[in-house]
Write an enzyme that holds these catalytic residues in place. Sequence first.
Site, PDB file in Angstrom:
ATOM      1  CD  GLU A  44      33.816  30.326  41.440  1.00  0.00           C
ATOM      2  OE1 GLU A  44      34.627  29.952  40.583  1.00  0.00           O
ATOM      3  OE2 GLU A  44      34.077  31.187  42.307  1.00  0.00           O
TER       4      GLU A  44
ATOM      5  CD1 TRP B 215      35.899  33.682  35.608  1.00  0.00           C
ATOM      6  CD2 TRP B 215      34.079  34.311  34.480  1.00  0.00           C
ATOM      7  NE1 TRP B 215      34.965  34.091  36.526  1.00  0.00           N
ATOM      8  CE2 TRP B 215      33.838  34.483  35.869  1.00  0.00           C
ATOM      9  CE3 TRP B 215      33.059  34.645  33.590  1.00  0.00           C
ATOM     10  CZ2 TRP B 215      32.632  34.974  36.366  1.00  0.00           C
ATOM     11  CZ3 TRP B 215      31.858  35.124  34.085  1.00  0.00           C
ATOM     12  CH2 TRP B 215      31.651  35.292  35.453  1.00  0.00           C
ATOM     13  CG  ASP B 216      38.718  36.479  37.109  1.00  0.00           C
ATOM     14  OD1 ASP B 216      38.440  35.274  36.898  1.00  0.00           O
ATOM     15  OD2 ASP B 216      38.618  37.013  38.219  1.00  0.00           O
TER      16      ASP B 216
ATOM     17  CE  LYS C 268      32.817  33.580  44.994  1.00  0.00           C
ATOM     18  NZ  LYS C 268      33.839  32.618  44.519  1.00  0.00           N
ATOM     19  CD  GLN C 269      31.117  35.165  40.999  1.00  0.00           C
ATOM     20  OE1 GLN C 269      31.875  34.789  41.869  1.00  0.00           O
ATOM     21  NE2 GLN C 269      31.508  35.302  39.745  1.00  0.00           N
TER      22      GLN C 269
END
Length: 524
Positions: A253, A123-124, A321-322
């Site tokens: 994640e 998906w980056d 995480k993000q």
Amino acid sequence: MIWTPVSTSVSLPSDQSQCSWVFLVAVAETSESAQSYYNTGLVLIATGDLCPSHLRSWTELWLGSSVEVVGPETLNRALIGSMFYLLSAFPSLDESAKPFGGVSPGGLSNGGKDEDYLGHVFWDQDTWMYPGISLFYPKLAKAVLQYRIRTIEGAHSNAQQMGYKGLKFAWESAVTGRDVCPDDLIVQQEIHINGDVIMAFKQYFYLTQDLEMFKVGRGSEVVWGVADYWVSRVTWDPANDEYHIKGVIPPDEYYTNVDNSVFTNAVAKCSLRFALELASHLSHTPPPEWQDIADKIKIPFDPELKYHPEFDGYTQGTNVKQADTVLLGYPLGMSTTPEVRQNDLEIYEAVTDPLGPAMTWGMFAVGWLELGEAEKAQELLQKCFKNIQKPFQVWSESADGSGCVNFLTGMGGFLQAVLFGYTGFRVQKECLAFAPLLPQEVDALSVKGVCYLGNKMDWLVKSTEVTVTVRKPAEGSGNKEPDALTVVLNTGTTIPLKPGQSVTFSRQPGQIRKRISRSYCWPL
């Protein structure tokens, strides 16, 4: 690959004060192509034109598009470096029509599993690298979409193997589109990739209005195939009159097998709505389930604390995480009150892993800019510089230098923070909206080569005023005449845009629209 043999040592002849050695590598999909490129390189070396031809090509690219600030040199170098590395990873403009294998988080595979993601496409590409590039280069944007189109059969197979209908794009994609991720749990559960792919298709359509891409280019198969997948993937909760998506891994994640990831459900909602919109353009009768699920899919929300839990059962204060929930505002454009938007930003900033992936803090910066908090945004954007290594602006995935290098995903997030944060650009259904705001340390922002509806525009944003110049038709507009554009400010002032002329107005929100259009921007 064909390459010049590299000697283990070189010696400068005693009768020469300087000498040069050139080592050439050609990489291509076939041996014939590689040999052709290699031979071309040898000719350029022999004529002394290898470096000059390279410089000429980059000069042309920089004239076509650039993002620079009048302000901190470190910020400017980071922006230029991000554009350089991202453009290096995409096809050249004259080869954008050739088959393109997508962009991996670290570009070409160059290390082990934990270093560069094996060169696979995530998906980056669609969420982090694509938006900034698509704003400048319709041809390169189209190449990304065509890569996904070439993997339709693989996506169909992925869905079938899991017992679902439609298309399920691979979490880790390569040539065929069948999932090559080595972790079966991730293959089964990190399904937000489907909505991420559709967001890229939607942005391309809104920027270009290229219906042919969807009529004859199989784009509609992608959009509708993903919609069919969501229909087969959701479950109905009659007690609450809503649809759920259970057993997923969100962008964060650190968690697996959760129900109703707020980002996953929201991006599914967005992709279903775009499927309905595209169906109306192409006179296609959509299944009624598309509308029903889009209207009734659960978006987790805590009415007492007035924030969006990351998923069902998420406990406020638990580490993440993000960037995940904060992506609801941008890029998804989900409508919320300023209070809820601020709560989401504050709650998740406090618990986000400081060693998480580099693209995260740029999304927090965009959120604070939306709220008019430019200095707070800049404070968070500064965190990105821990991931940048001098002198060549090389990005590491994590702030401690670990993870993927050179991390194109982080560069994409950083570039978006400036391109869509400082300008307030939002690619919407009927317009390119803007709401410029600069932090105190930035005197001006220059964005050259923005492409919208066949026009190429240059923007100069200062603390008190904005100048827009329409240069020429955009790359990839073909024989179609570019649509005449107008600036419509939120105060009601309308300013026509004419090629070769500049208009200047006081810094304020507004939209770029077709001059003949009477339409308005619709919220998602």
